[in-house]
Scaffold this motif. Sequence first.
Motif, mmCIF file in Angstrom:
data_model
loop_
_atom_site.group_PDB
_atom_site.id
_atom_site.type_symbol
_atom_site.label_atom_id
_atom_site.label_comp_id
_atom_site.label_asym_id
_atom_site.label_seq_id
_atom_site.Cartn_x
_atom_site.Cartn_y
_atom_site.Cartn_z
ATOM 1 N N SER A 1 52.858 34.362 41.389
ATOM 2 C CA SER A 1 52.418 34.575 40.001
ATOM 3 C C SER A 1 51.538 35.821 39.882
ATOM 4 O O SER A 1 51.618 36.562 38.905
ATOM 5 N N MET A 2 50.691 36.040 40.906
ATOM 6 C CA MET A 2 49.809 37.210 40.878
ATOM 7 C C MET A 2 50.611 38.508 40.839
ATOM 8 O O MET A 2 50.273 39.445 40.114
ATOM 9 N N THR A 3 51.704 38.541 41.596
ATOM 10 C CA THR A 3 52.556 39.740 41.626
ATOM 11 C C THR A 3 53.180 39.983 40.262
ATOM 12 O O THR A 3 53.178 41.106 39.739
ATOM 13 N N MET A 4 53.710 38.896 39.674
ATOM 14 C CA MET A 4 54.353 39.042 38.362
ATOM 15 C C MET A 4 53.310 39.346 37.268
ATOM 16 O O MET A 4 53.572 40.107 36.341
ATOM 17 N N ALA A 5 52.118 38.758 37.417
ATOM 18 C CA ALA A 5 51.048 39.000 36.435
ATOM 19 C C ALA A 5 50.658 40.475 36.433
ATOM 20 O O ALA A 5 50.364 41.046 35.374
ATOM 21 N N ARG A 6 50.653 41.106 37.626
ATOM 22 C CA ARG A 6 50.309 42.523 37.712
ATOM 23 C C ARG A 6 51.287 43.362 36.892
ATOM 24 O O ARG A 6 50.889 44.289 36.178
ATOM 25 N N GLU A 7 52.582 43.018 36.966
ATOM 26 C CA GLU A 7 53.598 43.748 36.193
ATOM 27 C C GLU A 7 53.380 43.550 34.690
ATOM 28 O O GLU A 7 53.543 44.477 33.897
ATOM 29 N N CYS A 8 53.003 42.326 34.318
ATOM 30 C CA CYS A 8 52.763 42.040 32.897
ATOM 31 C C CYS A 8 51.565 42.844 32.373
ATOM 32 O O CYS A 8 51.600 43.389 31.273
ATOM 33 N N ARG A 9 50.493 42.918 33.187
ATOM 34 C CA ARG A 9 49.308 43.675 32.769
ATOM 35 C C ARG A 9 49.622 45.162 32.662
ATOM 36 O O ARG A 9 49.147 45.847 31.749
ATOM 37 N N THR A 10 50.439 45.656 33.628
ATOM 38 C CA THR A 10 50.833 47.071 33.593
ATOM 39 C C THR A 10 51.577 47.377 32.299
ATOM 40 O O THR A 10 51.455 48.467 31.731
ATOM 41 N N ALA A 11 52.340 46.388 31.814
ATOM 42 C CA ALA A 11 53.094 46.558 30.569
ATOM 43 C C ALA A 11 52.221 46.357 29.325
ATOM 44 O O ALA A 11 52.700 46.501 28.196
ATOM 45 N N GLY A 12 50.941 46.008 29.531
ATOM 46 C CA GLY A 12 50.020 45.905 28.399
ATOM 47 C C GLY A 12 49.738 44.501 27.913
ATOM 48 O O GLY A 12 49.048 44.321 26.911
ATOM 49 N N LEU A 13 50.255 43.480 28.591
ATOM 50 C CA LEU A 13 49.989 42.102 28.173
ATOM 51 C C LEU A 13 48.664 41.617 28.763
ATOM 52 O O LEU A 13 48.353 41.878 29.928
ATOM 53 N N LYS A 14 47.889 40.890 27.946
ATOM 54 C CA LYS A 14 46.640 40.283 28.428
ATOM 55 C C LYS A 14 47.012 39.011 29.186
ATOM 56 O O LYS A 14 47.482 38.044 28.564
ATOM 57 N N THR A 15 46.820 39.032 30.488
ATOM 58 C CA THR A 15 47.408 38.005 31.359
ATOM 59 C C THR A 15 46.375 37.391 32.295
ATOM 60 O O THR A 15 45.533 38.091 32.855
ATOM 61 N N GLU A 16 46.454 36.064 32.445
ATOM 62 C CA GLU A 16 45.620 35.338 33.404
ATOM 63 C C GLU A 16 46.486 34.540 34.361
ATOM 64 O O GLU A 16 47.580 34.086 33.993
ATOM 65 N N VAL A 17 45.979 34.356 35.583
ATOM 66 C CA VAL A 17 46.544 33.361 36.506
ATOM 67 C C VAL A 17 45.464 32.303 36.677
ATOM 68 O O VAL A 17 44.321 32.633 37.008
ATOM 69 N N PHE A 18 45.819 31.019 36.448
ATOM 70 C CA PHE A 18 44.797 29.970 36.577
ATOM 71 C C PHE A 18 44.316 29.939 38.024
ATOM 72 O O PHE A 18 45.125 29.896 38.947
#
Length: 456
Positions: free
Chosen positions: A377-394
């Motif tokens: 999830s951390m790997t995918m979350a990094r891609e989401c943040r790079t794309a500009g999404l405000k993202t958390e991993v619990f």
Amino acid sequence: MKPSIPKGTRDFSPVEMAKRNYIFNTIREVYEQYGFQQIETPAMETLSTLMGKYGEEGDKLLFKILNSGDFLHKVSDEELKESNPLHLAARICEKGLRYDLTVPFARFVVMHREEIQLPFKRYQIQPVWRADRPQKGRYREFYQCDADVVGSNSLLNEVELMQIVDTVFSKFGIRVRIHINNRKILSGIAEVIGAKDNIVDITVAIDKLDKIGLENVNTELREKGLSDEAVEKLQPILALSGTNDEKLNQLRALLADSEVGLKGIDESAFIINTLKECGLKNEVSIDLTLARGLNYYTGAIFEVKALDTPMGSITGGGRYDNLTGIFGLPGISGVGISFGADRIFDVLNTLDLYPKEAVSGTQLLFVNFGEKEARYSMTMARECRTAGLKTEVFPDSVKMKKQMAYANAKNIPFVAMAGEDEMTKGIVSLKNMETGEQVLVDAKQLVDYICKEYNR
């Protein structure tokens, strides 16, 4: 005993901070579109910088700071016994919290005169403090968002500042009326009614016309020493009505014998007529009751009020030709405006005008099923943040119910889940928390899906 905060101050939650940042960022963006550059000054100034710049009433509202260490060591027993608060404050306080951003700015200009290019267009977004009586829309600590131009006498600066006001409130969706007056007109009024020496008393009193009414204003003027004849001569001026052009024409007749008054009328006419060609979305109105109690305005004066909710002034300002002269640098003219961010915050709340995207927090939460899943999830979350999404991993691998409760409490609109099957295929199961709909997506599809939902 429960902790508390001083009266007239407030805490701001994450949601409230998102709203405040929307206000600051909108104002900042418009200021920069007009070529203004940002500065900051200290929260504290020396009292010699602040005292005497705001009139007697303003001086009383300054928060003074006790000198460090043994602040009483220079004070004699006789001085203590006298119990003279003003004298004592002068002995034990050398600093104060800034009352506004304009006087510190004037001090900045004088101190940095060799480094700045005139005309100098600056903006400043910082808190100020006033020892005022707290009430609705009036706080002891609040933010101002100032823009000033110094080193230019051109009335095009006034016009530009009114365009900024119009643009900012149009972006907010707040309908306002921009009130304009001129201190030269007020001086002319004092002159023609035979009360030239009472200009400050007159301006302070008529500034209260909306709050206390005509009769009480007249009473206050008489108490300040104005003759019945002078008060009588003032009545037709306070009763002026009609369009801006009609008011200015009536004023020309009433102030025909006052050179300074006629100059103020000419300045107001130029600003009003030029603004007509600028296509403003909000109404501009000549308002002779607008006096603003601050002593340093010498030309145009501005005040902005919201039309759809009762609130005091939410923006104000004016021209102050001689302000830097107080600090030993005469001849530099200035004009500025100040947005009252805290009052704008209250107006936007009352009218529910915040855009959803401006105040949204986390957009996507990844559920934590365990160590392997969290790394995925951390790997995918990094891609989401790079794309500009405000993202958390619990952060913790706890029961799904607790993680979903967290998402609901924070109004997170999307939750992503990845178990063994999803990790093998390089996808996640994405749940829309509002509709309950779930889809299987890879990282790119995940970003596209959420962006599409936000933009629909």
